[in-house]
Structures are given as C-alpha cells and as structure tokens.
Design a protein around this motif. Structure first.
Motif, short mmCIF file in Angstrom:
data_model
loop_
_atom_site.label_atom_id
_atom_site.label_comp_id
_atom_site.label_asym_id
_atom_site.label_seq_id
_atom_site.Cartn_x
_atom_site.Cartn_y
_atom_site.Cartn_z
N SER A 328 0.80 -1.23 0.00
CA SER A 328 0.00 0.00 0.00
C SER A 328 0.83 1.27 0.00
N LEU A 329 2.03 1.24 0.60
CA LEU A 329 2.82 2.46 0.73
C LEU A 329 4.23 2.34 0.15
N GLY A 330 4.65 1.12 -0.17
CA GLY A 330 6.01 0.95 -0.67
C GLY A 330 7.01 0.99 0.46
N ARG A 331 8.25 1.19 0.09
CA ARG A 331 9.31 1.25 1.09
C ARG A 331 9.55 2.69 1.52
N PRO A 332 10.04 2.90 2.76
CA PRO A 332 10.41 1.93 3.79
C PRO A 332 9.17 1.36 4.50
N ILE A 333 9.35 0.21 5.08
CA ILE A 333 8.26 -0.45 5.82
C ILE A 333 8.06 0.22 7.18
N PHE A 334 9.19 0.57 7.81
CA PHE A 334 9.13 1.12 9.17
C PHE A 334 9.25 2.64 9.17
N PHE A 335 8.57 3.23 10.12
CA PHE A 335 8.70 4.66 10.40
C PHE A 335 9.68 4.79 11.57
N ARG A 336 10.69 5.62 11.40
CA ARG A 336 11.71 5.81 12.42
C ARG A 336 11.71 7.27 12.88
N GLN A 337 11.87 7.47 14.18
CA GLN A 337 11.87 8.84 14.70
C GLN A 337 12.66 8.88 16.00
N ARG A 338 13.40 9.99 16.20
CA ARG A 338 14.17 10.15 17.43
C ARG A 338 13.24 10.47 18.58
N ARG A 339 13.40 9.76 19.69
CA ARG A 339 12.61 9.99 20.90
C ARG A 339 13.54 10.06 22.10
N VAL A 340 13.04 10.63 23.19
CA VAL A 340 13.81 10.76 24.42
C VAL A 340 13.40 9.67 25.40
N GLY A 341 14.40 8.95 25.91
CA GLY A 341 14.11 7.85 26.84
C GLY A 341 14.70 8.10 28.21
N VAL A 378 -2.27 12.39 14.85
CA VAL A 378 -1.70 12.83 13.58
C VAL A 378 -1.64 14.34 13.56
N GLU A 379 -0.47 14.90 13.28
CA GLU A 379 -0.34 16.35 13.22
C GLU A 379 -0.67 16.86 11.83
N GLY A 380 -1.32 18.03 11.76
CA GLY A 380 -1.66 18.63 10.48
C GLY A 380 -2.71 17.82 9.74
N ASP A 381 -2.56 17.74 8.41
CA ASP A 381 -3.52 16.98 7.61
C ASP A 381 -3.41 15.50 7.91
N ASP A 382 -4.56 14.84 7.89
CA ASP A 382 -4.58 13.41 8.13
C ASP A 382 -4.17 12.68 6.84
N ARG A 383 -2.92 12.13 6.85
CA ARG A 383 -2.38 11.46 5.67
C ARG A 383 -2.41 9.94 5.82
N ARG A 384 -3.18 9.44 6.78
CA ARG A 384 -3.23 8.00 6.99
C ARG A 384 -3.97 7.30 5.84
N THR A 385 -3.47 6.14 5.49
CA THR A 385 -4.20 5.29 4.55
C THR A 385 -5.28 4.53 5.33
N ARG A 386 -6.14 3.83 4.60
CA ARG A 386 -7.15 3.03 5.29
C ARG A 386 -6.49 1.94 6.13
N LEU A 387 -5.42 1.35 5.55
CA LEU A 387 -4.66 0.37 6.31
C LEU A 387 -4.03 1.01 7.54
N GLY A 388 -3.47 2.22 7.36
CA GLY A 388 -2.83 2.92 8.47
C GLY A 388 -3.80 3.23 9.59
N ALA A 389 -5.02 3.64 9.24
CA ALA A 389 -6.03 3.93 10.26
C ALA A 389 -6.35 2.68 11.07
N PHE A 390 -6.44 1.54 10.37
CA PHE A 390 -6.70 0.27 11.06
C PHE A 390 -5.53 -0.10 11.97
N LEU A 391 -4.30 0.05 11.47
CA LEU A 391 -3.13 -0.30 12.27
C LEU A 391 -3.05 0.54 13.54
N ARG A 392 -3.41 1.82 13.42
CA ARG A 392 -3.38 2.68 14.61
C ARG A 392 -4.49 2.33 15.58
#
Length: 496
Positions: A328-341, A378-392
C-alpha cells in the motif's frame, strides 16, 4: 454542642457566600454508602459460596467422588468471608479495582482451603482429603471471582448513569479543589458527584470553571449538608486556619459523613507508605519505588524475555503487516523517529508506516499542547491510509517497538517517549514532566490505559506516569498489560 465557628447566624455570614436553594428532602432514611456496599458484597459472596458448594456436591455425586462433610464446607465458607473482610474486600473504595480484588480472592480462598486441610489432617480426618479440599476451593474461586466481576461491572455502570453516587462537598475552592472536582466530574464511575464548594475566600471561581457553586463558608456546614444532601466531604487546600478545618472534620464525623483529606505534599505520597506516631503527631514516611533498585533491573530483564517471546509468537502478524504496508505504501516499511528515553538519552523508535510520505519538515519548535494534534495523534492533515487507520486503531503499528525493548532502549510498560523538541519545552512548561525520564519509556503505560493518549493533557499524562514510577511493582506492570490487551480488544475499560 456544635462549635460556634460552624453555627453562625445568617446575619453573621454577610461575606458574599451564597447558599443554594434547599434540595428536596429524602423520602426515607437510607443506609450509609459504606454499609450498603459492604452488605452488597457480602450478599454476593455468600450467594456464590452457596452455589459453589451445591456445584461441588452435585459434581461429586455425578462423578462418584468423595464429598467433604457439610460442616467442613460451611467452615471453609465462613473462614473465606472472614479472610475477605481482613483483606479489605468489603471496604468502600474510591476506585473499584477488579484485578486487585481477584488477586485477593485467589489468595484468601487458597489460604482458607489450606487452613481447613491442615485442621482436618491434624484431626486425622478422611483419607481423601486432597480431593475433598481442591474441588470446593476450585469451585469457590471461580464462583466468587465471577460474582465480584459482575458486581463491579454493574456498580460501575450504575455510577456512570448517576445511580448509587455519593453527593460530595469539596472544602477549598482553589487550584487543587477545582482539580479534584474536575477529576470527579470526568470519571463518574468513581461514584463521587461534586455538587458544591465550601470556602470563605475562594481563590478561583468554580461556578465559571466547573458550573459548581461556592455554597458558603465553614460555619455554613450544617446548612449546606442538609440542603445538598451531602454524603462525602473532601478537604483540599484552603485559606481557612487549621483549627477551623479540624472543627469542620469533627462536625462531619458527628453527622456521619465520610471525610477524605488531600494531604500537603500529595505529590510525594505513594501508595506504599507507613504512619507512625510521635505522641499525637503522625509521621508519614513514603516508600516510593527506586528506579535504580533491583526490582527495576528484574523488570528490564523480564521485558527482554517477554519481547523475544512476543516477537516469535507475533512474527506471522508482523510479516503480514509488513507485506500489507509494502503493497500500500512501498518502502520503507518502518517509520523511524528520534525519541527521548531514560535519563534523557535519545533513541530511534520503530513503528509500521501508516501515512503517505511528504517532503520532510523540521520538528516543531513552538510550545504546543495536544490541541495541535489531529485524529489518532496525527499532526496537520490526516495522511493515513485506510490500512494505516486500522493499524493505529488496533495498535498493530506499535509492534515493531518490541525490537526497541529487545535492544534495551524501551520497556514494555512505561511512560510514552516524546520527541526531543517537544521534551525540552514540556520540561519548562509542564509540572514534573522531566521526572518521567527516571525510567525507560514504554510501549504502553499507566496513563495510556486511563485514556490519556492523542488529544489529551500533557500535564495529566505526566501526573499518571510519575504515579506509575513511584508505585511500580511487577503486579502493576501485569495489570497494565492486561488492561492494554482488554482495551485493544474492546473488552473493558477503566477496570483496575
């Protein structure tokens, strides 16, 4: 004799406090809420024990098994009820903690069965003692647990619909008093309905903020209790002198009204604490969990083992999800983001992609509370796919974080991690936000299972997260995981 500070005449009250119109008188006297709850619990438990005894006897007769004499069965039931009382299972509490009660039921019934078994052995009773003891215990455990779950469920539903609630008067119309009222209004299933404040010099206007009146000052207590049919009083912070508050508490006790007190330094009062007395002076010693202690080291070790097992068991689900995201979205499969732990260290969090990509933009630098967060975080415009909405919605997008747990960057249970740009500003603007970083971040947490995700208060999240850290136990982690699983399945909510 009622204290004169609480019984001034109306002509003495001219301080600007208003007293609401008298509510309709009750048609008939009623039991105190604590007594009514204890009797309801006792009735349910006794009924379940009788049903369990009948089921044990009928099952033994049908299967040709030996059955315990009726006297020992009755003794087991009486002993079980006594142990329930000693463990506080008949006390009226603010929050119905179903999972804690189930643990107490299992412990008490097991102890009762062991006591009965030991006494019968000492008396040289029947040779088939094990079978005669295990079956009644097993039936009693199942029936009692089912009865308590049903009772809690019905009570929670009744409270949420405005039934069986205790009308509550809050002493102190300040920041903490209003926060207390706000929390009670947001969680009607707790069974406390704030109806008015009592304060001679209100620091805020609760009528404007919450729609609740300031019904008078301390000397109006008797009139306000009668007019608003008060069942519970909560004493928060007030400008009134301590001796006035003490007289007010004593008068409430004379009237048979339950009084709760929000203590000073309440932020540092965990559930584990002890009270000792120096003469008549109570010394409260807090025993918060230590993030550097052995129990947290055990927690992090268990986390990695559970993450490895979960990855093995969930590998088919994760493989199917990865394939669906790739199609549905192609590559990359994973979303990566810096977070504070933990301790402010950053790491790269992993999630399945749920949104279409746009041109990269820098992380926000303006202070921003969740008002700027859209559907599902989701910040700003909702860019989720139908699959993405289900996954969330199903939280499947969070499963790759099990790799973060395996690598030691995260824990299964803990505060949710945030981005560095937000963290630096939340630490400056949100009370005790930085204290969340005493432990590893988690996939789920105490604030999440209480609905604090998405467009919710950052300050409330910090408060719940710090509560979790200071009251940590492996049992609390297990509760959170059970509640998370139930929330994902939609089985139940806010049942502790």
């Amino acid at each position: 004799m009622v204290d004169t500070a609480l019984t001034r005449t109306a002509s003495d009250r001219g301080r600007g406090e208003s007293v609401a119109p008298r509510a309709p008188a009750q048609a008939a006297p009623r039991l105190a809420p604590a007594t009514a709850w204890a009797l309801a619990c006792l009735a349910v438990d006794a009924t379940m024990l009788v049903l369990a005894g009948l089921a044990t006897s009928l099952g033994a007769a049908a299967g040709g098994f030996a059955s315990a004499p009726i006297g020992w069965t009755i003794g087991f039931g009486v002993l079980t009820l006594a142990l329930f009382r000693s463990r506080g299972l008949y006390s009226l509490r603010l929050r119905l903690r179903t999972l804690d009660d189930l643990r107490s039921i299992a412990t008490a019934t097991t102890l009762a069965a062991m006591i009965v078994l030991s006494v019968r052995i000492l008396l040289g009773d029947s040779l088939d003692l094990a079978a005669e003891s295990i079956r009644p215990w097993a039936f009693a455990l199942v029936y009692l647990a089912s009865g308590r779950v049903a009772l809690h469920w019905s009570q929670t539903k009744a409270r949420a619909q405005g039934e069986n609630v205790r009308r509550t008067l809050i002493v102190g119309a300040g920041k903490i008093g209003c926060l207390t009222a706000k929390r009670l209004l947001e969680t009607p299933e707790l069974g406390l309905e704030p109806v008015a404040f009592l304060d001679k010099d209100p620091l805020v206007d609760p009528k404007e903020a919450l729609g609740l009146p300031v019904a008078g000052a301390s000397w109006d207590l008797d009139a306000v209790v009668s007019q608003y049919r008060i069942d519970q009083v909560i004493v928060t912070f007030s400008t009134a002198p301590d001796e006035v508050l003490l007289r007010l508490v004593r008068r409430c006790e004379e009237l048979g009204i339950t009084v709760s007190v929000v203590p000073r330094l309440f932020e540092r009062v965990p559930e584990r604490h002890s009270v000792e007395h120096l003469g008549g002076i109570p010394l409260l010693t807090a025993h918060p969990a230590n993030p550097k202690s052995l129990q947290f080291a055990v927690k992090y070790l268990v986390d990695r083992v559970l993450a490895a097992v979960a990855l093995l068991l969930l590998s088919p689900v994760m493989a199917a999800t990865a394939l669906a995201v790739w199609i549905s979205l192609g590559r990359p499969i994973f979303f990566r983001q810096r977070r504070v732990g933990r301790d402010g260290r950053t790491f790269e969090i992993l999630k399945f992609r749920t949104m279409r990509q746009t041109s990269d933009s820098p992380e926000p630098t303006d202070f921003q509370l969740p008002d700027g967060v859209g559907p599902g975080g989701v910040e700003g415009d909702d860019r989720r796919t139908r699959l993405g909405a289900f996954l969330r919605a199903s939280s499947i997008d969070e499963l790759p974080q099990l790799f973060n747990v395996l690598l030691g960057d995260m824990s299964i249970v803990g505060p949710r991690p945030e981005r560095p740009a937000y963290v630096s500003q939340f630490e400056r603007n949100v009370y005790r936000y930085g204290e969340r970083h005493r432990v590893k971040s988690g996939i789920t947490g105490w604030s999440q299972v209480h609905g604090l995700r998405g467009k919710t208060s950052i300050a409330d999240r910090a408060e719940w997260d710090n509560f979790y850290i200071e009251n940590f136990s492996l049992w609390l982690d297990l509760k959170i995981m059970v509640l998370t699983f139930g929330a994902v399945l939609g089985c139940f909510a806010r049942v502790e």
